[in-house]
Design an enzyme around this catalytic site. Sequence first.
Site, PDB file in Angstrom:
ATOM      1  N   GLU A 146      38.165  89.317  81.496  1.00 52.37           N
ATOM      2  CA  GLU A 146      37.620  88.084  82.781  1.00 52.37           C
ATOM      3  C   GLU A 146      35.777  88.464  82.808  1.00 52.37           C
ATOM      4  O   GLU A 146      35.067  89.381  82.266  1.00 52.37           O
ATOM      5  CB  GLU A 146      38.319  88.046  83.572  1.00 52.37           C
ATOM      6  N   CYS A 181      41.962  86.378  76.869  1.00 48.34           N
ATOM      7  CA  CYS A 181      43.535  86.520  77.006  1.00 48.34           C
ATOM      8  C   CYS A 181      43.090  87.790  76.181  1.00 48.34           C
ATOM      9  O   CYS A 181      42.948  88.507  75.233  1.00 48.34           O
ATOM     10  CB  CYS A 181      43.746  85.723  76.804  1.00 48.34           C
ATOM     11  N   GLU A 225      45.660  88.545  74.178  1.00 45.03           N
ATOM     12  CA  GLU A 225      46.380  88.096  72.852  1.00 45.03           C
ATOM     13  C   GLU A 225      45.106  87.916  72.234  1.00 45.03           C
ATOM     14  O   GLU A 225      45.150  88.491  70.367  1.00 45.03           O
ATOM     15  CB  GLU A 225      47.319  87.154  72.535  1.00 45.03           C
ATOM     16  N   CYS A 262      48.883  81.202  76.754  1.00 44.16           N
ATOM     17  CA  CYS A 262      47.935  79.916  76.984  1.00 44.16           C
ATOM     18  C   CYS A 262      48.077  79.730  75.558  1.00 44.16           C
ATOM     19  O   CYS A 262      48.299  79.640  74.098  1.00 44.16           O
ATOM     20  CB  CYS A 262      46.965  79.918  77.383  1.00 44.16           C
ATOM     21  N   CYS A 318      45.696  80.639  73.065  1.00 46.23           N
ATOM     22  CA  CYS A 318      46.221  82.036  72.337  1.00 46.23           C
ATOM     23  C   CYS A 318      47.336  81.593  71.444  1.00 46.23           C
ATOM     24  O   CYS A 318      47.881  82.150  70.517  1.00 46.23           O
ATOM     25  CB  CYS A 318      46.724  83.087  73.210  1.00 46.23           C
TER      26      CYS A 318
HETATM   27 ZN   LIG Z   1      45.139  82.742  76.082  1.00 50.07          ZN
END
Ligand SMILES: [Zn+2]
Length: 133
Positions: A50, A59, A61, A92, A95
């Site tokens: 983050e 993320c 992934e 998400c 991703c």
């Molecule tokens: Zn993601």
Amino acid sequence: MTTSSQSVRDALLDRAVQAQLHAYAPYSGFHVGAAILADNGEISAGCNVENVAYPLGQCAEATAIGNMVTGGGNSIKHIVIASPNDDFCYPCGGCRQKIKEFAGPDTVVELLNQKGKTRTVSVEELLPFAFTL
Ligand SMILES: [Zn+2]
């Protein structure tokens, strides 16, 4: 599993959980890990990273895919995504498209919750009518 031996699957599950431990998630507190078995036989892992400027966060992934590409992998045979709670952590939307970019027809997407329960889905199930050129 259809694309990897049980020992490789176990290694993927372990690497996803290990990556999760390194997640940098001071804002959400939501720690995710991912591990990929690539076409070259290498396992690459990643965690979410983050940023105080929230949209800059990455993320797990995406981190794992970047590490796969850096290591010379060209496609995803199997990806495990480790959730920090009892729910599965589905990728998400962004991703899903990133996974699709490196997926083949037999790519396995396996979700792992904190209790060790798993669910396997296909890329087609995650991203039907995917954007392609
Ligand atoms: Zn993601």
